[in-house]
Design an enzyme around this catalytic site. Structure first.
Site, PDB file in Angstrom:
ATOM      1  N   ILE A   1       0.886  -1.162   0.000  1.00  0.00           N
ATOM      2  CA  ILE A   1       0.000   0.000   0.000  1.00  0.00           C
ATOM      3  C   ILE A   1       0.923   1.210   0.000  1.00  0.00           C
ATOM      4  CG2 ILE A   1      -0.187  -0.097   2.528  1.00  0.00           C
ATOM      5  CD1 ILE A   1      -2.869   1.254   2.341  1.00  0.00           C
ATOM      6  N   SER A   2       0.664   2.154  -0.880  1.00  0.00           N
ATOM      7  CA  SER A   2       1.581   3.279  -1.057  1.00  0.00           C
ATOM      8  C   SER A   2       1.610   4.196   0.163  1.00  0.00           C
ATOM      9  CB  SER A   2       1.176   4.102  -2.290  1.00  0.00           C
ATOM     10  OG  SER A   2       1.358   3.374  -3.477  1.00  0.00           O
ATOM     11  N   GLN A   3       2.709   4.900   0.299  1.00  0.00           N
ATOM     12  CA  GLN A   3       2.866   5.966   1.286  1.00  0.00           C
ATOM     13  C   GLN A   3       1.689   6.938   1.148  1.00  0.00           C
ATOM     14  OE1 GLN A   3       5.946   8.502  -0.066  1.00  0.00           O
ATOM     15  NE2 GLN A   3       6.253   9.549   1.876  1.00  0.00           N
TER      16      GLN A   3
END
Length: 221
Positions: free
Chosen positions: A70-72
């Site tokens: 899951i992206s920043q």
């Protein structure tokens, strides 16, 4: 033995979400109130494994299984800003992942068509999204597979976003170009070891590309 359901209650951890938005997103120059509201409202802990719940609002990507992340939070906000989402936009998302980026786009009023390569992540994302907003997956489409096989000449989108890195710039004969309406926008990371975030715009006969800085994403499968 099945794992317990994720807690997905927007009334919990409100101060953590507010701090995340203020310190990680707004402080870095993203001031679009619709995006800030989305990220203050959507419980990120609902979209990560229970074992990492304590890290939900930290300024970093997190593992979600199948060697995917899951992206920043800032990257989610930045890519959403570049996509210039309008209510009713038909958006094609490559890499549903945990469903968090999907939730942000749905919150902003997009009509979402999302594809995930891994069946396990697809099923988990559907569960995450339904716990966050029941029945949201009925009005948006979520499929398993690879984008080039799903994008057909009959599908047309206003915007496209990839949460995995393309190895090369797409040409005008690519499924990405052909499935994007003239004037449409495609946001995607590009490259292998060295990657850049790209903003592509389609006109009738060609792409225009802008580089938006260095990034690090998993490769497109």
């Amino acid at each position: 033995m099945s794992s317990p359901l994720k807690i997905c209650d927007p009334s919990l951890r409100i101060e953590e979400r507010k701090k995340m938005v203020d310190s990680q997103i707004a402080a870095r120059g993203i001031r679009d109130e619709r995006i800030l509201s989305a990220m203050r409202s959507i419980p990120r802990e609902c979209f990560i494994p229970n074992s990492q719940s304590a890290q939900a609002y930290e300024d970093k990507p997190l593992q979600i299984g199948c060697h995917q992340t899951i992206s920043q939070p800032f990257m989610v906000a930045w890519m959403t800003l570049l996509l210039d989402v309008k209510k009713g936009d038909r958006i094609f998302e490559i890499g549903t992942g945990s469903g968090y980026q999907s939730a942000v786009l749905i919150f902003l009023g997009a009509q979402l068509f999302s594809v995930e390569y891994f069946d396990a992540l697809h099923r988990n994302a559907i569960q995450n999204l339904e716990r966050w907003k029941p029945r949201c997956t009925e009005s948006n489409r979520f499929l398993v597979g690879s984008a080039p096989k799903i994008l057909t000449p009959g599908l047309q989108f206003d915007k496209m976003i990839s949460c995995a890195a393309l190895p090369d710039l797409p040409g005008v004969d690519s499924c990405y170009f052909q499935s994007l309406v003239p004037g449409g926008i495609f946001i995607f990371p590009l490259g292998n070891e060295e990657q850049f975030l790209m903003l592509a715009r389609r006109d009738l006969h060609r792409w225009s590309f802008e580089t938006k800085g260095g990034v690090k994403f998993v490769p497109l499968l």
